[in-house]
Motif scaffolding. Structure first.
Motif, PDB file in Angstrom:
ATOM      1  N   ARG A 141       0.841  -1.139   0.112  1.00 21.43           N
ATOM      2  CA  ARG A 141       0.066   0.039  -0.171  1.00 21.43           C
ATOM      3  C   ARG A 141       0.984   1.392   0.140  1.00 21.43           C
ATOM      4  O   ARG A 141       0.455   2.556   0.140  1.00 21.43           O
ATOM      5  N   VAL A 142       2.216   1.242  -0.172  1.00 23.39           N
ATOM      6  CA  VAL A 142       3.082   2.325   0.107  1.00 23.39           C
ATOM      7  C   VAL A 142       3.522   2.452  -1.438  1.00 23.39           C
ATOM      8  O   VAL A 142       4.361   1.577  -2.030  1.00 23.39           O
ATOM      9  N   ALA A 143       3.473   3.741  -1.897  1.00 28.64           N
ATOM     10  CA  ALA A 143       3.921   4.101  -3.355  1.00 28.64           C
ATOM     11  C   ALA A 143       5.534   4.533  -3.281  1.00 28.64           C
ATOM     12  O   ALA A 143       6.153   4.152  -4.000  1.00 28.64           O
ATOM     13  N   ARG A 144       5.709   5.130  -2.024  1.00 29.21           N
ATOM     14  CA  ARG A 144       7.235   5.388  -2.033  1.00 29.21           C
ATOM     15  C   ARG A 144       7.449   6.038  -0.615  1.00 29.21           C
ATOM     16  O   ARG A 144       6.346   6.670  -0.080  1.00 29.21           O
ATOM     17  N   VAL A 145       8.596   5.846   0.092  1.00 28.58           N
ATOM     18  CA  VAL A 145       9.018   6.423   1.200  1.00 28.58           C
ATOM     19  C   VAL A 145       9.760   7.521   1.134  1.00 28.58           C
ATOM     20  O   VAL A 145      11.241   7.006   0.433  1.00 28.58           O
ATOM     21  N   VAL A 146       9.687   8.752   1.545  1.00 26.18           N
ATOM     22  CA  VAL A 146      10.613   9.938   1.451  1.00 26.18           C
ATOM     23  C   VAL A 146      10.975  10.059   2.790  1.00 26.18           C
ATOM     24  O   VAL A 146      10.225  10.057   3.701  1.00 26.18           O
ATOM     25  N   ALA A 147      12.314  10.690   2.824  1.00 28.57           N
ATOM     26  CA  ALA A 147      12.901  11.201   4.070  1.00 28.57           C
ATOM     27  C   ALA A 147      12.863  12.727   4.384  1.00 28.57           C
ATOM     28  O   ALA A 147      13.542  13.349   3.484  1.00 28.57           O
ATOM     29  N   LEU A 148      12.567  13.207   5.401  1.00 30.57           N
ATOM     30  CA  LEU A 148      12.825  14.697   5.650  1.00 30.57           C
ATOM     31  C   LEU A 148      14.266  14.963   6.248  1.00 30.57           C
ATOM     32  O   LEU A 148      14.793  13.871   7.015  1.00 30.57           O
ATOM     33  N   SER A 149      14.783  16.160   5.898  1.00 31.44           N
ATOM     34  CA  SER A 149      15.951  16.341   6.713  1.00 31.44           C
ATOM     35  C   SER A 149      15.833  16.890   8.173  1.00 31.44           C
ATOM     36  O   SER A 149      16.880  16.368   8.923  1.00 31.44           O
ATOM     37  N   GLY A 150      14.937  17.225   8.636  1.00 32.73           N
ATOM     38  CA  GLY A 150      14.592  17.509  10.167  1.00 32.73           C
ATOM     39  C   GLY A 150      15.370  18.415  10.957  1.00 32.73           C
ATOM     40  O   GLY A 150      15.259  18.555  12.106  1.00 32.73           O
ATOM     41  N   GLY A 151      16.043  19.040  10.082  1.00 29.38           N
ATOM     42  CA  GLY A 151      17.318  20.030  10.932  1.00 29.38           C
ATOM     43  C   GLY A 151      18.468  19.424  10.926  1.00 29.38           C
ATOM     44  O   GLY A 151      19.595  20.238  11.336  1.00 29.38           O
ATOM     45  N   TYR A 152      18.847  18.563  10.213  1.00 31.90           N
ATOM     46  CA  TYR A 152      20.174  17.907  10.012  1.00 31.90           C
ATOM     47  C   TYR A 152      20.713  18.880   9.049  1.00 31.90           C
ATOM     48  O   TYR A 152      20.039  19.411   8.223  1.00 31.90           O
ATOM     49  N   THR A 153      22.258  18.930   8.943  1.00 32.62           N
ATOM     50  CA  THR A 153      22.525  19.597   7.962  1.00 32.62           C
ATOM     51  C   THR A 153      22.543  18.768   6.691  1.00 32.62           C
ATOM     52  O   THR A 153      22.417  17.518   6.677  1.00 32.62           O
ATOM     53  N   ARG A 154      22.822  19.191   5.508  1.00 38.28           N
ATOM     54  CA  ARG A 154      22.616  18.343   4.190  1.00 38.28           C
ATOM     55  C   ARG A 154      23.869  17.325   4.261  1.00 38.28           C
ATOM     56  O   ARG A 154      23.518  16.195   4.034  1.00 38.28           O
ATOM     57  N   HIS A 155      24.865  17.458   4.631  1.00 36.42           N
ATOM     58  CA  HIS A 155      25.950  16.314   4.502  1.00 36.42           C
ATOM     59  C   HIS A 155      25.703  15.446   5.695  1.00 36.42           C
ATOM     60  O   HIS A 155      25.532  14.076   5.226  1.00 36.42           O
ATOM     61  N   GLU A 156      25.023  15.664   6.739  1.00 32.35           N
ATOM     62  CA  GLU A 156      24.649  14.811   7.746  1.00 32.35           C
ATOM     63  C   GLU A 156      23.381  13.986   7.369  1.00 32.35           C
ATOM     64  O   GLU A 156      23.329  12.680   7.283  1.00 32.35           O
ATOM     65  N   ALA A 157      22.219  14.847   6.832  1.00 26.87           N
ATOM     66  CA  ALA A 157      21.188  14.159   6.333  1.00 26.87           C
ATOM     67  C   ALA A 157      21.366  13.217   5.117  1.00 26.87           C
ATOM     68  O   ALA A 157      20.626  11.759   5.039  1.00 26.87           O
ATOM     69  N   CYS A 158      22.317  13.364   4.069  1.00 29.94           N
ATOM     70  CA  CYS A 158      22.810  12.563   3.039  1.00 29.94           C
ATOM     71  C   CYS A 158      23.358  11.364   3.691  1.00 29.94           C
ATOM     72  O   CYS A 158      23.295  10.178   3.092  1.00 29.94           O
ATOM     73  N   GLU A 159      24.373  11.341   4.695  1.00 32.59           N
ATOM     74  CA  GLU A 159      25.043  10.222   5.139  1.00 32.59           C
ATOM     75  C   GLU A 159      23.948   9.380   5.708  1.00 32.59           C
ATOM     76  O   GLU A 159      24.093   8.070   5.656  1.00 32.59           O
ATOM     77  N   ARG A 160      23.135   9.846   6.435  1.00 33.96           N
ATOM     78  CA  ARG A 160      22.196   9.028   7.125  1.00 33.96           C
ATOM     79  C   ARG A 160      21.098   8.241   6.024  1.00 33.96           C
ATOM     80  O   ARG A 160      20.700   7.146   6.242  1.00 33.96           O
ATOM     81  N   LEU A 161      20.817   9.168   5.134  1.00 35.91           N
ATOM     82  CA  LEU A 161      20.042   8.710   4.051  1.00 35.91           C
ATOM     83  C   LEU A 161      20.518   7.498   3.211  1.00 35.91           C
ATOM     84  O   LEU A 161      19.889   6.421   2.910  1.00 35.91           O
ATOM     85  N   ALA A 162      21.868   7.816   2.929  1.00 38.16           N
ATOM     86  CA  ALA A 162      22.397   6.551   2.206  1.00 38.16           C
ATOM     87  C   ALA A 162      22.552   5.436   2.711  1.00 38.16           C
ATOM     88  O   ALA A 162      22.871   4.299   2.240  1.00 38.16           O
ATOM     89  N   ARG A 163      22.191   5.149   4.180  1.00 43.50           N
ATOM     90  CA  ARG A 163      22.344   4.176   4.593  1.00 43.50           C
ATOM     91  C   ARG A 163      20.821   3.327   4.957  1.00 43.50           C
ATOM     92  O   ARG A 163      20.722   2.238   5.487  1.00 43.50           O
ATOM     93  N   ASN A 164      20.016   3.867   4.202  1.00 43.37           N
ATOM     94  CA  ASN A 164      18.676   3.556   4.269  1.00 43.37           C
ATOM     95  C   ASN A 164      18.254   2.981   2.897  1.00 43.37           C
ATOM     96  O   ASN A 164      17.686   3.971   2.079  1.00 43.37           O
ATOM     97  N   HIS A 165      18.144   1.746   2.484  1.00 48.97           N
ATOM     98  CA  HIS A 165      17.738   1.253   1.414  1.00 48.97           C
ATOM     99  C   HIS A 165      16.220   1.695   1.052  1.00 48.97           C
ATOM    100  O   HIS A 165      15.309   1.190   1.950  1.00 48.97           O
ATOM    101  N   GLY A 166      15.967   2.095  -0.178  1.00 49.21           N
ATOM    102  CA  GLY A 166      14.473   2.399  -0.555  1.00 49.21           C
ATOM    103  C   GLY A 166      13.994   3.658   0.006  1.00 49.21           C
ATOM    104  O   GLY A 166      13.006   4.087  -0.466  1.00 49.21           O
ATOM    105  N   LEU A 167      14.743   4.397   0.743  1.00 48.94           N
ATOM    106  CA  LEU A 167      14.212   5.829   1.078  1.00 48.94           C
ATOM    107  C   LEU A 167      15.173   6.773   0.125  1.00 48.94           C
ATOM    108  O   LEU A 167      16.152   6.623  -0.152  1.00 48.94           O
ATOM    109  N   ILE A 168      13.975   7.548  -0.182  1.00 44.78           N
ATOM    110  CA  ILE A 168      14.663   9.049  -1.076  1.00 44.78           C
ATOM    111  C   ILE A 168      14.644  10.174  -0.179  1.00 44.78           C
ATOM    112  O   ILE A 168      13.523  10.360   0.533  1.00 44.78           O
TER     113      ILE A 168
END
Length: 298
Positions: free
Chosen positions: A232-259
């Motif tokens: 029932r999920v078309a896509r899961v996207v991730a917010l940055s939530g106050g992280y810097t772009r570098h930290e948000a991207c580092e965290r995002l890259a460790r999560n498969h399927g999240l954009i």
């Protein structure tokens, strides 16, 4: 119904969703980061005019195309505005290949049981009807979670799914955004409760119905993989939530399927004083970094 090509793009294509939906409460901070102090405007109308200028500069930049920015979330007034003599949603899709969404929530209630529910939306149907006519594909609505409170998080999930049903009835894709605040003292526990409550809501959706989810990047990598893989999920996207772009991207890259679906982290290096060349180079660098974290996983 949302254009099938738009649905296919945001469901399947590599890339990320840009969040350009700062509302009245968050606009002064976004403008200040951009280099526009509050002393530069004397009214809300002038503030929104300056914000529209900034967003126009972003969406007309060479790097802002559907090859990497597969969608963007707009503030209501931006959706109703124009770029180069065309409606913003039309320009985004027909000229840039970017799928338009619109933010529909009207802010947050005071915190109760560790969460902040969304305020009532008495004009939601009228907004959704306007969005459909303008060619918008879907919506986004945000509520927040500070504490790992079972009752509060259950109420958050219930409200998100209930309003999501109203949005889906207009043929639009709802993006549900129950944000766990990154400064939550028990973030991982809150995420565990939230995952279970979202799964309950997904399991109850009718056959053929899908939603998108916009979630805080979890403490445990791949924690939301069961949601990514849910029918029932078309896509899961991730917010940055106050992280810097570098930290948000580092965290995002460790999560498969999240954009990514970043706002502040996308805009953090952009300044009003930049020349167009400088601005375009800075935006392209941000787009490339978020795109890489969305598609290249560790």
């Amino acid at each position: 119904m949302a254009d099938a090509r738009m649905v296919a793009q945001v469901t399947n294509n590599p890339g990320f969703i840009a969040a350009l939906d700062q509302s009245g409460g968050s606009t002064p901070g976004a403008l200040k980061l951009y280099g526009v102090p509050e002393s530069d405007y004397g009214s809300q109308a002038e503030m929104f005019r300056l914000m529209h200028e900034m967003r126009t500069r972003i969406i007309t930049a060479p790097a802002f195309t559907g090859s990497k920015v597969i969608g963007t979330i707009l503030f209501e007034q931006t959706m109703d505005g124009q770029v180069e003599g065309r409606s913003v949603p039309s320009f985004l899709w027909e000229e840039r290949g970017v799928v338009p969404f619109v933010k529909v929530d009207k802010g947050l209630e005071a915190e109760s049981n560790g969460v902040s529910l969304m305020k009532p939306m008495p004009e939601l149907d009228a907004l959704l009807e306007r969005a459909v006519k303008l060619g918008v594909a879907g919506t986004k609505m945000r509520s927040t979670i500070r504490l790992a409170d079972q009752q509060g998080i259950a109420a958050i999930a219930r409200q998100q799914f209930e309003i999501g049903e109203k949005i889906a009835a207009h043929g639009l894709i709802p993006i549900l955004e129950p944000e766990v605040l990154i400064k939550s003292p028990d973030k991982a526990d809150a995420e565990a409760i939230l995952r279970d409550e979202i799964k309950k809501g997904l399991d109850a959706l009718p056959e053929g119905r899908q939603v998108m989810l916009k979630l805080t990047i979890p403490e445990q990598p791949d924690f939301y993989l069961p949601l990514v893989e849910h029918a029932r999920v078309a896509r899961v996207v991730a917010l940055s939530g106050g992280y810097t772009r570098h930290e948000a991207c580092e965290r995002l890259a460790r999560n498969h399927g999240l954009i990514g679906s970043f706002s502040r982290a996308l805009l953090e290096d952009l300044r009003r004083s930049m020349s167009d060349d400088e601005f375009n180079v800075a935006l392209e660098a941000a787009v490339e970094e978020i795109y890489a974290a969305s598609v290249d996983k560790h």
